[in-house]
Scaffold this motif. Sequence first.
Motif, PDB file in Angstrom:
ATOM      1  N   HIS A   1       0.828  -1.211   0.000  1.00  0.00           N
ATOM      2  CA  HIS A   1       0.000   0.000   0.000  1.00  0.00           C
ATOM      3  C   HIS A   1       0.863   1.263   0.000  1.00  0.00           C
ATOM      4  CE1 HIS A   1      -3.245  -2.740   0.938  1.00  0.00           C
ATOM      5  NE2 HIS A   1      -2.672  -3.089   2.074  1.00  0.00           N
ATOM      6  N   SER A   2       1.766   1.370  -0.961  1.00  0.00           N
ATOM      7  CA  SER A   2       2.571   2.589  -1.071  1.00  0.00           C
ATOM      8  C   SER A   2       1.669   3.776  -1.379  1.00  0.00           C
ATOM      9  CB  SER A   2       3.614   2.424  -2.173  1.00  0.00           C
ATOM     10  OG  SER A   2       4.304   3.625  -2.388  1.00  0.00           O
ATOM     11  N   ARG A   3       1.929   4.895  -0.706  1.00  0.00           N
ATOM     12  CA  ARG A   3       1.113   6.094  -0.893  1.00  0.00           C
ATOM     13  C   ARG A   3       1.772   7.136  -1.779  1.00  0.00           C
ATOM     14  NH1 ARG A   3       0.020   6.543   5.648  1.00  0.00           N
ATOM     15  NH2 ARG A   3      -1.199   4.616   5.833  1.00  0.00           N
ATOM     16  N   LEU A   4       3.090   7.119  -1.841  1.00  0.00           N
ATOM     17  CA  LEU A   4       3.815   8.165  -2.563  1.00  0.00           C
ATOM     18  C   LEU A   4       4.584   7.637  -3.762  1.00  0.00           C
ATOM     19  CD1 LEU A   4       5.264  10.226   0.447  1.00  0.00           C
ATOM     20  CD2 LEU A   4       3.125  10.580  -0.804  1.00  0.00           C
ATOM     21  N   GLY A   5       4.564   6.333  -3.988  1.00  0.00           N
ATOM     22  CA  GLY A   5       5.283   5.763  -5.116  1.00  0.00           C
ATOM     23  C   GLY A   5       4.496   5.892  -6.409  1.00  0.00           C
ATOM     24  N   VAL A   6       5.158   5.515  -7.518  1.00  0.00           N
ATOM     25  CA  VAL A   6       4.491   5.538  -8.816  1.00  0.00           C
ATOM     26  C   VAL A   6       3.338   4.544  -8.843  1.00  0.00           C
ATOM     27  CG1 VAL A   6       4.808   5.087 -11.279  1.00  0.00           C
ATOM     28  CG2 VAL A   6       6.565   6.333 -10.001  1.00  0.00           C
ATOM     29  N   GLY A   7       3.544   3.370  -8.216  1.00  0.00           N
ATOM     30  CA  GLY A   7       2.491   2.378  -8.062  1.00  0.00           C
ATOM     31  C   GLY A   7       2.303   2.046  -6.595  1.00  0.00           C
ATOM     32  N   THR A   8       1.191   1.404  -6.270  1.00  0.00           N
ATOM     33  CA  THR A   8       0.910   1.096  -4.863  1.00  0.00           C
ATOM     34  C   THR A   8       1.565  -0.193  -4.398  1.00  0.00           C
ATOM     35  OG1 THR A   8      -1.133  -0.051  -5.491  1.00  0.00           O
ATOM     36  CG2 THR A   8      -1.299   2.301  -4.947  1.00  0.00           C
TER      37      THR A   8
END
Length: 292
Positions: free
Chosen positions: A31-38
């Motif tokens: 659940h990445s919030r700031l990356g290009v993908g989650t």
Amino acid sequence: MCRWLAYSGSPIALEELLYKPEHSLIDQSMHSRLGVGTTNGDGFGVGWYTPGAEAEPTLFRGTGPAWGDDNLRELARSVRSGLFLAHIRASTGTPVQQTNCHPFRHGRWLWLHNGRIRGYTELKRTLTLAVEPTLYPYIGGSTDSELMFYLALTFGLARDPVGAVERMVAFIEDEGVRQGIEHPVQMTVATTDGEGLWAFRYSTEHDSRSLYCSTELDTLRTMYPENPVLQQVEERTRIVVSEPLGGLVGAWQPVAESSYELVTPDGNAVGSFHPDRDRARDRRRDMQAASG
């Protein structure tokens, strides 16, 4: 893209950062919030130094998603270190295999990267030929990230870490210009020799991926006197992350565009980052002379 963290300070169990925070690195793998993908599920790795040991750091890397690896969870619960790097990978095109998982190691040095070399397929041959011949046999994988590491080693990482990374970036950018590739470098990088920890944020277009550093602990202790974790670790403790591990207000400060942070037992320093084109061109002239 990838997510990573770098820790320097009081020895702690790896799980304190990999698993326990509300937005831990393992949570970011899903659940990445700031990356290009989650999702960052194309492998993982952690490299750590054993307190008091002079040997090279230990690596543990896997090709599966970090969230499902029971061995990583067991290791993180039992290993303690005062300096470690951890990475979760989202491939930008190279194969999912163990030798392509970060961190990368050479001697006492560790290296990890988030970002990419644009036009890597076109640039790979020239960049590989620029690696010092004595270093080339140690390249184990096929990623742009590992090649950046060996270029930095070629440009003197062990003697002058900031200058070496500045020369490495300039060399890639100059080759990109020669081959008509726009904005070839996108990076946040962490590297360490077991003593100092250097973190870089830079991109050719000056729109780099996110990077944060933990706030000085005396400030946080004043703000949150009831937090036991903040009271237990040493003042010198710092954490550098692709994105914050939690919502504690004031705990994370963004690393400025085109800059680096140096963390040592004696304190930390911040500086601007400028690719060194003159020294990078010296390497190109040396290559041309060697080729006859």
